[in-house]
Write a protein that holds these residues in place. Sequence first.
Motif, short mmCIF file in Angstrom:
data_model
loop_
_atom_site.label_atom_id
_atom_site.label_comp_id
_atom_site.label_asym_id
_atom_site.label_seq_id
_atom_site.Cartn_x
_atom_site.Cartn_y
_atom_site.Cartn_z
N ASN A 95 -12.39 34.32 26.47
CA ASN A 95 -12.48 35.35 27.50
C ASN A 95 -11.28 36.30 27.50
O ASN A 95 -11.40 37.49 27.77
CB ASN A 95 -12.66 34.72 28.89
CG ASN A 95 -11.64 33.64 29.18
OD1 ASN A 95 -11.51 32.67 28.43
ND2 ASN A 95 -10.92 33.79 30.28
N HIS A 96 -10.09 35.80 27.18
CA HIS A 96 -8.90 36.65 27.17
C HIS A 96 -8.98 37.76 26.13
O HIS A 96 -8.32 38.79 26.28
CB HIS A 96 -7.64 35.82 26.91
CG HIS A 96 -7.10 35.14 28.13
ND1 HIS A 96 -5.81 35.32 28.57
CD2 HIS A 96 -7.68 34.30 29.01
CE1 HIS A 96 -5.62 34.60 29.67
NE2 HIS A 96 -6.75 33.97 29.96
N ASP A 97 -9.78 37.55 25.11
CA ASP A 97 -9.84 38.50 24.01
C ASP A 97 -10.65 39.75 24.35
O ASP A 97 -10.76 40.67 23.54
CB ASP A 97 -10.40 37.81 22.76
CG ASP A 97 -9.59 36.58 22.42
OD1 ASP A 97 -8.35 36.70 22.37
OD2 ASP A 97 -10.17 35.49 22.26
N PHE A 98 -11.17 39.79 25.57
CA PHE A 98 -11.92 40.94 26.06
C PHE A 98 -11.23 41.57 27.28
O PHE A 98 -11.82 42.42 27.93
CB PHE A 98 -13.34 40.52 26.44
CG PHE A 98 -14.14 39.95 25.29
CD1 PHE A 98 -14.97 40.76 24.53
CD2 PHE A 98 -14.06 38.60 24.97
CE1 PHE A 98 -15.71 40.24 23.48
CE2 PHE A 98 -14.80 38.07 23.92
CZ PHE A 98 -15.62 38.89 23.17
N LYS B 232 -6.33 44.01 23.16
CA LYS B 232 -6.63 42.63 22.76
C LYS B 232 -7.93 42.56 21.96
O LYS B 232 -8.03 41.83 20.97
CB LYS B 232 -6.72 41.74 24.00
CG LYS B 232 -5.40 41.51 24.71
CD LYS B 232 -5.57 40.61 25.92
CE LYS B 232 -4.25 40.38 26.63
NZ LYS B 232 -4.39 39.46 27.79
N TYR B 233 -8.90 43.33 22.41
CA TYR B 233 -10.21 43.32 21.75
C TYR B 233 -10.11 43.88 20.33
O TYR B 233 -10.54 43.24 19.37
CB TYR B 233 -11.20 44.13 22.58
CG TYR B 233 -12.58 44.22 21.97
CD1 TYR B 233 -13.51 43.20 22.15
CD2 TYR B 233 -12.95 45.33 21.20
CE1 TYR B 233 -14.78 43.28 21.59
CE2 TYR B 233 -14.20 45.41 20.63
CZ TYR B 233 -15.12 44.38 20.83
OH TYR B 233 -16.36 44.47 20.26
N HIS B 234 -9.56 45.05 20.18
CA HIS B 234 -9.51 45.68 18.86
C HIS B 234 -8.57 44.96 17.92
O HIS B 234 -8.80 44.95 16.70
CB HIS B 234 -9.12 47.15 19.00
CG HIS B 234 -10.17 47.99 19.66
ND1 HIS B 234 -11.43 48.17 19.12
CD2 HIS B 234 -10.18 48.66 20.85
CE1 HIS B 234 -12.16 48.94 19.91
NE2 HIS B 234 -11.43 49.24 20.97
N SER B 235 -7.53 44.32 18.45
CA SER B 235 -6.61 43.57 17.60
C SER B 235 -7.27 42.35 16.97
O SER B 235 -6.80 41.84 15.95
CB SER B 235 -5.38 43.13 18.41
OG SER B 235 -4.61 44.24 18.80
N LEU C 50 -16.33 45.64 28.01
CA LEU C 50 -15.69 44.45 27.46
C LEU C 50 -16.06 43.20 28.26
O LEU C 50 -16.24 42.12 27.69
CB LEU C 50 -14.17 44.63 27.42
CG LEU C 50 -13.63 45.65 26.43
CD1 LEU C 50 -12.11 45.67 26.46
CD2 LEU C 50 -14.13 45.37 25.01
N LYS C 51 -16.16 43.32 29.56
CA LYS C 51 -16.51 42.18 30.40
C LYS C 51 -17.85 41.60 29.97
O LYS C 51 -18.00 40.38 29.81
CB LYS C 51 -16.56 42.60 31.88
CG LYS C 51 -16.73 41.43 32.84
CD LYS C 51 -15.49 40.58 32.88
CE LYS C 51 -15.57 39.52 33.97
NZ LYS C 51 -14.35 38.68 33.98
#
Length: 232
Positions: free
Chosen positions: A63-66, A71-74, A138-139
């Motif tokens: 969940n943290h990756d969104f 964070k998402y694109h990395s 993202l959620k």
Amino acid sequence: MNPNHRILFAGDPHGNFRPLIEAVRKCRPEAVVLLGDYDLECPLEHYLAEIIGLTEIWWIAGNHDFQSPCKYHSLFNSSLADYSLHLRVKEIAGLRIAGLGGIFLGRVWYPPAQPKWINKRHFLNSQKTAQRYSELSLKYRSAIWHDEFEAMKALQADILVTHEAPSSHRFGFAAIGELASAMGVKHVFHGHLHENYAATIRRNIRVVGVADQVVADLAGNLVNAGELAVSD
């Protein structure tokens, strides 16, 4: 080499990849599988540069990756993007490993309740006209969608890796165990809940919970702590 060390499973790093790097240098696994929640500030390969080439690196998202575009694109635009296990099965070090990233989200599907949407298109079509043709936020991308989850039941694997936990954990979900059973897996490894434990669920499926910044091997041994995760 210890046969249990041929694949290692890394609990939520939350920005600290040093335990995983040290475990790889110690155990020399054929592959590692990361269980989500990376909290990246730059592409994933920058954090893992010391072990790229020493072992295969596979992952699922947490969940943290969104939580932010960075964070998402990395993660999803990193040079390791193609090594996502989400919704698929790959043969890794002689074992078939399936992955399910993300979390159950009440606004999408929170078992045992019925899903609120048939699929992503059903959700987008319900939105205002201007939003129907846009991408998911993202959620909503972090959510486990019912139709994709059900489609996984047609796959077969030896190991299932998830971010969410099955019902072996007090905050887990029976649906994860049902998926594991349908896929014929023998082991489930999960992160997310920051606890080390081992348990057995229906059909004698072994579950290993891997805590944050901890690395476990195929037997559930914590290779960077020198002890068992926990007995049943």
